[in-house]
Motif scaffolding. Structure first.
Motif, mmCIF file in Angstrom:
data_model
loop_
_atom_site.group_PDB
_atom_site.id
_atom_site.type_symbol
_atom_site.label_atom_id
_atom_site.label_comp_id
_atom_site.label_asym_id
_atom_site.label_seq_id
_atom_site.Cartn_x
_atom_site.Cartn_y
_atom_site.Cartn_z
ATOM 1 N N UNK A 142 0.831 -1.204 0.000
ATOM 2 C CA UNK A 142 0.000 0.000 0.000
ATOM 3 C C UNK A 142 0.865 1.253 0.000
ATOM 4 N N UNK A 143 0.376 2.295 -0.623
ATOM 5 C CA UNK A 143 1.098 3.565 -0.655
ATOM 6 C C UNK A 143 0.693 4.424 0.532
ATOM 7 N N UNK A 144 1.591 5.283 0.965
ATOM 8 C CA UNK A 144 1.281 6.230 2.030
ATOM 9 C C UNK A 144 0.740 7.519 1.429
ATOM 10 N N UNK A 145 0.109 8.326 2.271
ATOM 11 C CA UNK A 145 -0.364 9.638 1.838
ATOM 12 C C UNK A 145 0.804 10.466 1.308
ATOM 13 N N UNK A 146 1.936 10.384 1.976
ATOM 14 C CA UNK A 146 3.110 11.150 1.540
ATOM 15 C C UNK A 146 3.561 10.752 0.141
ATOM 16 N N UNK A 147 3.497 9.466 -0.170
ATOM 17 C CA UNK A 147 3.901 9.013 -1.504
ATOM 18 C C UNK A 147 2.960 9.552 -2.575
ATOM 19 N N UNK A 148 1.683 9.634 -2.264
ATOM 20 C CA UNK A 148 0.716 10.179 -3.218
ATOM 21 C C UNK A 148 0.934 11.678 -3.405
ATOM 22 N N UNK A 149 1.094 12.392 -2.296
ATOM 23 C CA UNK A 149 1.268 13.846 -2.408
ATOM 24 C C UNK A 149 2.600 14.203 -3.055
ATOM 25 N N UNK A 150 3.597 13.341 -2.912
ATOM 26 C CA UNK A 150 4.882 13.599 -3.568
ATOM 27 C C UNK A 150 4.732 13.586 -5.084
ATOM 28 N N UNK A 151 3.910 12.675 -5.586
ATOM 29 C CA UNK A 151 3.640 12.623 -7.026
ATOM 30 C C UNK A 151 2.937 13.900 -7.480
ATOM 31 N N UNK A 152 1.971 14.359 -6.684
ATOM 32 C CA UNK A 152 1.271 15.602 -7.024
ATOM 33 C C UNK A 152 2.225 16.788 -7.024
ATOM 34 N N UNK A 153 3.160 16.792 -6.084
ATOM 35 C CA UNK A 153 4.092 17.917 -5.970
ATOM 36 C C UNK A 153 5.206 17.853 -7.001
ATOM 37 N N UNK A 154 5.430 16.692 -7.600
ATOM 38 C CA UNK A 154 6.365 16.633 -8.723
ATOM 39 C C UNK A 154 5.810 17.414 -9.907
ATOM 40 N N UNK A 155 4.482 17.397 -10.052
ATOM 41 C CA UNK A 155 3.837 18.192 -11.100
ATOM 42 C C UNK A 155 3.723 19.649 -10.686
ATOM 43 N N UNK A 156 3.271 19.873 -9.462
ATOM 44 C CA UNK A 156 2.977 21.230 -8.980
ATOM 45 C C UNK A 156 3.660 21.457 -7.635
ATOM 46 N N UNK A 157 4.959 21.786 -7.639
ATOM 47 C CA UNK A 157 5.677 22.001 -6.372
ATOM 48 C C UNK A 157 5.026 23.075 -5.514
ATOM 49 N N UNK A 195 -5.019 18.273 6.718
ATOM 50 C CA UNK A 195 -5.313 17.404 7.858
ATOM 51 C C UNK A 195 -4.745 16.029 7.548
ATOM 52 N N UNK A 196 -4.485 15.252 8.594
ATOM 53 C CA UNK A 196 -4.070 13.877 8.395
ATOM 54 C C UNK A 196 -2.598 13.643 8.625
ATOM 55 N N UNK A 197 -2.243 12.374 8.773
ATOM 56 C CA UNK A 197 -0.869 11.930 8.982
ATOM 57 C C UNK A 197 -0.291 11.468 7.654
ATOM 58 N N UNK A 198 0.788 12.083 7.232
ATOM 59 C CA UNK A 198 1.392 11.776 5.929
ATOM 60 C C UNK A 198 1.867 10.335 5.833
ATOM 61 N N UNK A 199 2.092 9.680 6.966
ATOM 62 C CA UNK A 199 2.599 8.305 6.956
ATOM 63 C C UNK A 199 1.483 7.257 6.936
ATOM 64 N N UNK A 200 0.222 7.666 7.013
ATOM 65 C CA UNK A 200 -0.889 6.718 6.969
ATOM 66 C C UNK A 200 -0.970 6.040 5.601
#
Length: 366
Positions: free
Chosen positions: A1-16, A30-35
Protein backbone atom coordinates in the motif's frame (compact mmCIF):
# COMPACT_ATOMS: atom_id res chain seq x y z
CA UNK A 1 0.00 0.00 0.00
CA UNK A 2 1.10 3.56 -0.66
CA UNK A 3 1.28 6.23 2.03
CA UNK A 4 -0.36 9.64 1.84
CA UNK A 5 3.11 11.15 1.54
CA UNK A 6 3.90 9.01 -1.50
CA UNK A 7 0.72 10.18 -3.22
CA UNK A 8 1.27 13.85 -2.41
CA UNK A 9 4.88 13.60 -3.57
CA UNK A 10 3.64 12.62 -7.03
CA UNK A 11 1.27 15.60 -7.02
CA UNK A 12 4.09 17.92 -5.97
CA UNK A 13 6.36 16.63 -8.72
CA UNK A 14 3.84 18.19 -11.10
CA UNK A 15 2.98 21.23 -8.98
CA UNK A 16 5.68 22.00 -6.37
CA UNK A 17 4.38 23.81 -3.30
CA UNK A 18 7.09 26.45 -3.84
CA UNK A 19 5.07 27.67 -6.84
CA UNK A 20 2.01 28.62 -4.80
CA UNK A 21 1.27 32.31 -4.28
CA UNK A 22 2.24 33.92 -0.97
CA UNK A 23 -1.39 34.23 0.14
CA UNK A 24 -2.18 30.56 -0.53
CA UNK A 25 -2.28 27.50 1.74
CA UNK A 26 -1.69 24.48 -0.50
CA UNK A 27 -0.43 21.17 0.87
CA UNK A 28 -1.59 18.63 3.46
CA UNK A 29 -4.22 20.29 5.66
CA UNK A 30 -5.31 17.40 7.86
CA UNK A 31 -4.07 13.88 8.40
CA UNK A 32 -0.87 11.93 8.98
CA UNK A 33 1.39 11.78 5.93
CA UNK A 34 2.60 8.31 6.96
CA UNK A 35 -0.89 6.72 6.97
CA UNK A 36 -1.62 4.08 4.34
CA UNK A 37 -4.05 5.18 1.63
CA UNK A 38 -7.29 3.20 1.44
CA UNK A 39 -8.76 5.25 -1.38
CA UNK A 40 -8.65 8.76 -2.85
CA UNK A 41 -11.55 11.09 -3.58
CA UNK A 42 -10.88 13.98 -5.96
CA UNK A 43 -12.84 17.23 -5.63
CA UNK A 44 -12.73 20.90 -6.50
CA UNK A 45 -13.73 21.92 -2.96
CA UNK A 46 -13.73 20.03 0.33
CA UNK A 47 -17.02 20.36 2.21
CA UNK A 48 -18.88 18.30 4.82
CA UNK A 49 -20.76 16.55 2.03
CA UNK A 50 -17.49 15.65 0.31
CA UNK A 51 -16.16 14.19 3.58
CA UNK A 52 -19.31 12.06 3.82
CA UNK A 53 -18.84 10.92 0.22
CA UNK A 54 -15.23 9.93 0.98
CA UNK A 55 -16.35 7.86 3.97
CA UNK A 56 -19.07 6.14 1.93
CA UNK A 57 -16.51 5.19 -0.72
CA UNK A 58 -13.86 4.02 1.74
CA UNK A 59 -11.44 6.87 1.03
CA UNK A 60 -9.17 8.31 3.71
CA UNK A 61 -7.57 10.93 1.43
CA UNK A 62 -9.31 13.82 -0.31
CA UNK A 63 -7.34 15.75 -2.93
CA UNK A 64 -8.99 19.09 -3.69
CA UNK A 65 -8.02 22.10 -5.73
CA UNK A 66 -9.25 24.72 -3.25
CA UNK A 67 -7.84 24.65 0.31
CA UNK A 68 -10.55 24.37 2.94
CA UNK A 69 -8.20 26.08 5.41
CA UNK A 70 -7.31 29.34 3.72
CA UNK A 71 -6.96 31.67 6.70
CA UNK A 72 -5.73 31.00 10.20
CA UNK A 73 -8.19 29.16 12.46
CA UNK A 74 -8.30 30.33 16.08
CA UNK A 75 -11.10 27.98 17.11
CA UNK A 76 -12.65 24.69 16.05
CA UNK A 77 -16.19 24.94 17.38
CA UNK A 78 -18.19 24.05 14.28
CA UNK A 79 -19.61 27.55 13.82
CA UNK A 80 -19.05 27.58 10.03
CA UNK A 81 -18.62 25.09 7.19
CA UNK A 82 -14.81 25.29 7.32
CA UNK A 83 -14.64 24.35 11.00
CA UNK A 84 -17.30 21.65 10.61
CA UNK A 85 -15.46 20.15 7.64
CA UNK A 86 -12.16 20.04 9.53
CA UNK A 87 -13.79 18.53 12.61
CA UNK A 88 -15.50 15.83 10.53
CA UNK A 89 -12.25 15.03 8.71
CA UNK A 90 -10.25 14.70 11.94
CA UNK A 91 -12.93 12.69 13.72
CA UNK A 92 -13.01 10.20 10.83
CA UNK A 93 -9.25 10.15 10.12
CA UNK A 94 -9.64 11.62 6.63
CA UNK A 95 -6.65 13.50 5.25
CA UNK A 96 -7.24 16.61 3.12
CA UNK A 97 -4.66 17.78 0.60
CA UNK A 98 -4.96 20.92 -1.57
CA UNK A 99 -3.12 21.72 -4.79
CA UNK A 100 -4.18 25.28 -5.58
CA UNK A 101 -2.20 28.18 -7.05
CA UNK A 102 0.81 25.90 -7.43
CA UNK A 103 -1.32 23.90 -9.89
CA UNK A 104 -2.42 27.16 -11.54
CA UNK A 105 1.21 28.14 -12.07
CA UNK A 106 2.59 25.06 -13.85
CA UNK A 107 2.55 24.16 -17.51
CA UNK A 108 0.40 21.05 -17.30
CA UNK A 109 -1.99 22.35 -14.66
CA UNK A 110 -5.39 24.01 -14.46
CA UNK A 111 -5.07 26.28 -17.47
CA UNK A 112 -3.71 23.63 -19.82
CA UNK A 113 -6.74 21.52 -18.92
CA UNK A 114 -9.04 24.36 -20.08
CA UNK A 115 -6.96 24.89 -23.23
CA UNK A 116 -7.17 21.17 -23.99
CA UNK A 117 -10.94 21.19 -23.50
CA UNK A 118 -11.12 23.95 -26.12
CA UNK A 119 -8.67 22.09 -28.41
CA UNK A 120 -6.35 25.09 -28.54
CA UNK A 121 -3.23 24.64 -30.63
CA UNK A 122 0.26 26.12 -30.14
CA UNK A 123 -0.36 26.44 -26.42
CA UNK A 124 1.96 28.47 -24.20
CA UNK A 125 1.81 30.10 -20.78
CA UNK A 126 0.30 33.58 -20.97
CA UNK A 127 2.48 35.25 -18.32
CA UNK A 128 5.68 33.43 -17.34
CA UNK A 129 7.18 33.82 -13.88
CA UNK A 130 10.71 35.25 -13.46
CA UNK A 131 13.18 34.45 -10.68
CA UNK A 132 12.31 30.76 -10.41
CA UNK A 133 15.50 29.46 -12.07
CA UNK A 134 19.12 29.12 -10.95
CA UNK A 135 22.37 28.31 -12.70
CA UNK A 136 25.07 26.03 -11.35
CA UNK A 137 28.69 26.34 -12.49
CA UNK A 138 31.15 23.72 -11.27
CA UNK A 139 34.57 22.37 -12.22
CA UNK A 140 35.11 18.64 -12.70
CA UNK A 141 38.12 16.53 -13.80
CA UNK A 142 37.57 15.55 -17.43
CA UNK A 143 37.38 11.85 -16.67
CA UNK A 144 34.70 12.38 -13.98
CA UNK A 145 32.51 14.82 -15.89
CA UNK A 146 29.98 12.32 -17.19
CA UNK A 147 29.28 10.76 -13.78
CA UNK A 148 28.75 14.18 -12.21
CA UNK A 149 26.47 15.29 -15.05
CA UNK A 150 24.35 12.16 -14.77
CA UNK A 151 23.90 12.72 -11.02
CA UNK A 152 22.88 16.34 -11.58
CA UNK A 153 20.43 15.39 -14.32
CA UNK A 154 18.83 12.76 -12.09
CA UNK A 155 18.42 15.40 -9.39
CA UNK A 156 16.50 17.63 -11.82
CA UNK A 157 19.10 19.89 -13.42
CA UNK A 158 19.37 20.54 -17.13
CA UNK A 159 15.72 20.42 -18.25
CA UNK A 160 14.66 23.18 -20.65
CA UNK A 161 11.16 22.83 -22.08
CA UNK A 162 10.98 19.61 -24.12
CA UNK A 163 14.76 19.09 -23.85
CA UNK A 164 16.44 17.15 -21.05
CA UNK A 165 20.07 16.51 -20.05
CA UNK A 166 21.04 20.02 -21.14
CA UNK A 167 24.44 21.38 -20.10
CA UNK A 168 27.39 23.39 -21.35
CA UNK A 169 31.04 22.52 -20.78
CA UNK A 170 34.42 23.84 -21.80
CA UNK A 171 37.82 22.37 -20.94
CA UNK A 172 40.53 24.26 -19.07
CA UNK A 173 43.21 23.88 -16.42
CA UNK A 174 42.42 23.73 -12.73
CA UNK A 175 45.18 24.73 -10.29
CA UNK A 176 45.35 24.11 -6.53
CA UNK A 177 47.70 23.36 -3.63
CA UNK A 178 46.36 20.98 -0.93
CA UNK A 179 47.24 21.83 2.67
CA UNK A 180 48.83 19.37 5.09
CA UNK A 181 45.37 18.62 6.51
CA UNK A 182 43.78 17.98 3.11
CA UNK A 183 42.99 14.55 1.68
CA UNK A 184 43.16 15.27 -2.06
CA UNK A 185 41.70 12.91 -4.65
CA UNK A 186 44.34 14.12 -7.10
CA UNK A 187 47.83 15.29 -6.10
CA UNK A 188 49.61 15.40 -2.75
CA UNK A 189 49.49 17.66 0.29
CA UNK A 190 51.83 20.60 0.05
CA UNK A 191 52.42 20.12 -3.68
CA UNK A 192 51.06 22.44 -6.36
CA UNK A 193 48.84 20.59 -8.81
CA UNK A 194 47.37 21.20 -12.27
CA UNK A 195 44.42 19.16 -13.57
CA UNK A 196 42.54 19.18 -16.86
CA UNK A 197 38.98 20.03 -15.85
CA UNK A 198 35.67 20.84 -17.47
CA UNK A 199 33.73 23.94 -16.50
CA UNK A 200 30.16 22.62 -16.41
CA UNK A 201 27.05 24.83 -16.44
CA UNK A 202 23.42 23.77 -15.91
CA UNK A 203 20.08 25.48 -15.26
CA UNK A 204 17.60 24.13 -12.69
CA UNK A 205 14.41 25.18 -10.86
CA UNK A 206 15.36 27.18 -7.76
CA UNK A 207 13.27 25.02 -5.43
CA UNK A 208 15.57 22.05 -6.24
CA UNK A 209 18.72 23.78 -4.97
CA UNK A 210 19.14 21.50 -1.93
CA UNK A 211 18.76 18.33 -4.04
CA UNK A 212 21.10 19.61 -6.74
CA UNK A 213 23.86 20.52 -4.29
CA UNK A 214 23.52 17.19 -2.46
CA UNK A 215 23.85 15.31 -5.76
CA UNK A 216 26.86 17.41 -6.79
CA UNK A 217 28.77 16.80 -3.58
CA UNK A 218 27.99 13.08 -3.60
CA UNK A 219 29.05 12.51 -7.23
CA UNK A 220 32.03 14.88 -7.38
CA UNK A 221 35.42 13.24 -6.70
CA UNK A 222 36.97 16.25 -4.95
CA UNK A 223 37.09 16.76 -1.20
CA UNK A 224 36.21 20.44 -1.75
CA UNK A 225 33.83 21.08 -4.63
CA UNK A 226 34.38 24.41 -6.35
CA UNK A 227 31.07 25.79 -7.59
CA UNK A 228 29.06 28.96 -8.18
CA UNK A 229 25.29 29.43 -7.88
CA UNK A 230 23.49 32.24 -9.67
CA UNK A 231 19.88 33.37 -9.28
CA UNK A 232 18.51 34.08 -12.76
CA UNK A 233 16.16 36.82 -13.87
CA UNK A 234 15.08 34.67 -16.83
CA UNK A 235 11.38 33.88 -17.06
CA UNK A 236 10.57 30.20 -16.67
CA UNK A 237 8.74 28.90 -19.74
CA UNK A 238 7.16 26.12 -17.67
CA UNK A 239 5.96 28.27 -14.75
CA UNK A 240 3.41 31.07 -14.93
CA UNK A 241 -0.27 31.92 -15.02
CA UNK A 242 -2.85 31.55 -17.77
CA UNK A 243 -2.54 29.88 -21.17
CA UNK A 244 -2.93 31.13 -24.70
CA UNK A 245 -3.40 29.22 -27.93
CA UNK A 246 -5.15 29.14 -31.29
CA UNK A 247 -8.44 27.67 -32.41
CA UNK A 248 -8.16 25.34 -35.40
CA UNK A 249 -10.10 27.90 -37.45
CA UNK A 250 -11.49 31.41 -37.13
CA UNK A 251 -14.92 31.73 -35.55
CA UNK A 252 -17.42 34.50 -35.24
CA UNK A 253 -17.93 35.68 -31.68
CA UNK A 254 -21.39 34.10 -31.60
CA UNK A 255 -20.07 30.77 -32.86
CA UNK A 256 -17.19 30.87 -30.37
CA UNK A 257 -19.53 31.46 -27.43
CA UNK A 258 -21.65 28.49 -28.50
CA UNK A 259 -18.49 26.40 -28.95
CA UNK A 260 -17.31 27.44 -25.49
CA UNK A 261 -20.65 26.54 -23.96
CA UNK A 262 -20.56 23.06 -25.51
CA UNK A 263 -16.91 22.25 -24.74
CA UNK A 264 -17.06 23.42 -21.12
CA UNK A 265 -20.64 22.15 -20.56
CA UNK A 266 -21.89 25.55 -19.42
CA UNK A 267 -25.35 26.74 -18.46
CA UNK A 268 -24.59 30.43 -18.79
CA UNK A 269 -21.82 32.79 -19.97
CA UNK A 270 -21.39 36.48 -19.14
CA UNK A 271 -19.59 38.32 -21.92
CA UNK A 272 -18.70 41.73 -23.31
CA UNK A 273 -20.72 43.34 -26.14
CA UNK A 274 -20.18 41.62 -29.49
CA UNK A 275 -18.41 43.28 -32.38
CA UNK A 276 -17.44 42.21 -35.87
CA UNK A 277 -14.16 40.71 -34.64
CA UNK A 278 -13.41 37.06 -35.39
CA UNK A 279 -11.97 34.75 -32.76
CA UNK A 280 -8.75 32.81 -33.39
CA UNK A 281 -6.33 33.36 -30.51
CA UNK A 282 -7.79 32.54 -27.10
CA UNK A 283 -6.39 33.18 -23.61
CA UNK A 284 -7.70 31.20 -20.63
CA UNK A 285 -7.36 31.37 -16.86
CA UNK A 286 -9.10 29.16 -14.32
CA UNK A 287 -10.77 30.91 -11.39
CA UNK A 288 -10.56 34.70 -11.14
CA UNK A 289 -8.56 35.99 -14.12
CA UNK A 290 -9.42 39.68 -14.51
CA UNK A 291 -5.82 40.61 -13.68
CA UNK A 292 -4.81 39.05 -17.03
CA UNK A 293 -7.02 41.22 -19.26
CA UNK A 294 -4.21 43.58 -20.27
CA UNK A 295 -1.76 40.69 -20.72
CA UNK A 296 -4.21 38.87 -22.97
CA UNK A 297 -4.56 41.99 -25.09
CA UNK A 298 -0.78 42.48 -25.27
CA UNK A 299 -0.41 38.87 -26.43
CA UNK A 300 -2.90 39.48 -29.23
CA UNK A 301 -5.74 37.38 -27.83
CA UNK A 302 -9.14 37.77 -29.43
CA UNK A 303 -10.90 36.31 -26.38
CA UNK A 304 -10.24 35.71 -22.69
CA UNK A 305 -12.04 32.84 -20.98
CA UNK A 306 -12.05 33.04 -17.18
CA UNK A 307 -14.31 33.63 -14.17
CA UNK A 308 -15.24 36.17 -11.49
CA UNK A 309 -15.12 39.28 -13.71
CA UNK A 310 -16.51 42.34 -11.91
CA UNK A 311 -18.83 44.87 -13.53
CA UNK A 312 -16.23 47.59 -14.17
CA UNK A 313 -13.63 45.07 -15.34
CA UNK A 314 -15.72 44.26 -18.40
CA UNK A 315 -15.07 47.87 -19.54
CA UNK A 316 -11.31 47.12 -19.63
CA UNK A 317 -11.79 45.08 -22.83
CA UNK A 318 -12.41 48.40 -24.64
CA UNK A 319 -13.92 46.61 -27.63
CA UNK A 320 -10.61 44.90 -28.41
CA UNK A 321 -11.17 41.65 -26.52
CA UNK A 322 -14.14 39.34 -26.02
CA UNK A 323 -14.24 38.56 -22.29
CA UNK A 324 -16.19 35.40 -21.48
CA UNK A 325 -16.89 34.88 -17.78
CA UNK A 326 -17.88 31.24 -17.49
CA UNK A 327 -17.85 31.12 -13.67
CA UNK A 328 -15.23 30.16 -11.10
CA UNK A 329 -16.51 26.63 -10.49
CA UNK A 330 -17.11 25.95 -14.18
CA UNK A 331 -13.59 27.01 -15.15
CA UNK A 332 -11.88 24.77 -12.59
CA UNK A 333 -14.15 21.75 -12.10
CA UNK A 334 -12.11 19.68 -14.58
CA UNK A 335 -9.07 20.04 -12.34
CA UNK A 336 -10.24 16.76 -10.82
CA UNK A 337 -9.27 15.06 -14.08
CA UNK A 338 -5.66 16.22 -13.69
CA UNK A 339 -5.48 14.56 -10.27
CA UNK A 340 -7.17 11.41 -11.58
CA UNK A 341 -4.81 10.95 -14.52
CA UNK A 342 -1.74 11.52 -12.36
CA UNK A 343 -2.68 9.31 -9.40
CA UNK A 344 -4.13 6.48 -11.53
CA UNK A 345 -0.98 6.39 -13.63
CA UNK A 346 1.30 6.05 -10.61
CA UNK A 347 -0.74 3.88 -8.21
CA UNK A 348 -2.76 0.73 -8.79
CA UNK A 349 -3.33 -0.59 -5.27
CA UNK A 350 -6.25 1.62 -4.20
CA UNK A 351 -9.37 3.11 -5.78
CA UNK A 352 -9.47 6.67 -7.09
CA UNK A 353 -12.83 8.43 -7.47
CA UNK A 354 -14.04 11.69 -8.99
CA UNK A 355 -16.35 13.38 -6.50
CA UNK A 356 -20.00 13.40 -7.55
CA UNK A 357 -20.84 16.28 -5.21
CA UNK A 358 -21.60 19.60 -6.91
CA UNK A 359 -19.83 22.05 -4.59
CA UNK A 360 -20.71 25.10 -6.68
CA UNK A 361 -22.30 27.60 -4.24
CA UNK A 362 -23.91 29.47 -7.16
CA UNK A 363 -27.23 28.54 -8.83
CA UNK A 364 -28.84 29.95 -11.97
CA UNK A 365 -32.45 30.63 -12.90
CA UNK A 366 -33.51 30.58 -16.55
Amino acid sequence: MATIQEVTRVLENLAPLRYQESYDNAGLQTGNAQDQVTGVLLALDCTEEVIEEALAKGCNLIVAHHPVIFKGLKQLTGRNYVERTIIKAIQNNVAIYASHTNLDNVLYGVNTKIADKLNLQHQRILVNKPQTLMQLVTFVPVENTEQVLQALHQAGAGNIGEYSNCSFQVEGTGRFSPSDKANPTIGKSGKHEQVQENRVELIFPAYLQHNIMAALKKAHPYEEVAHCLYALENTNQEVGIGMIGDLSENMTETDFLQYLKEKMQLQVIKYTPLSSNSIKKVAVCGGAGSFLIKDAMRQGADALVTGDIKYHEFFDAEGQLLIADIGHYESEVYTKEIFYELISKNFANFAVYLSEVNTNPIRYTF
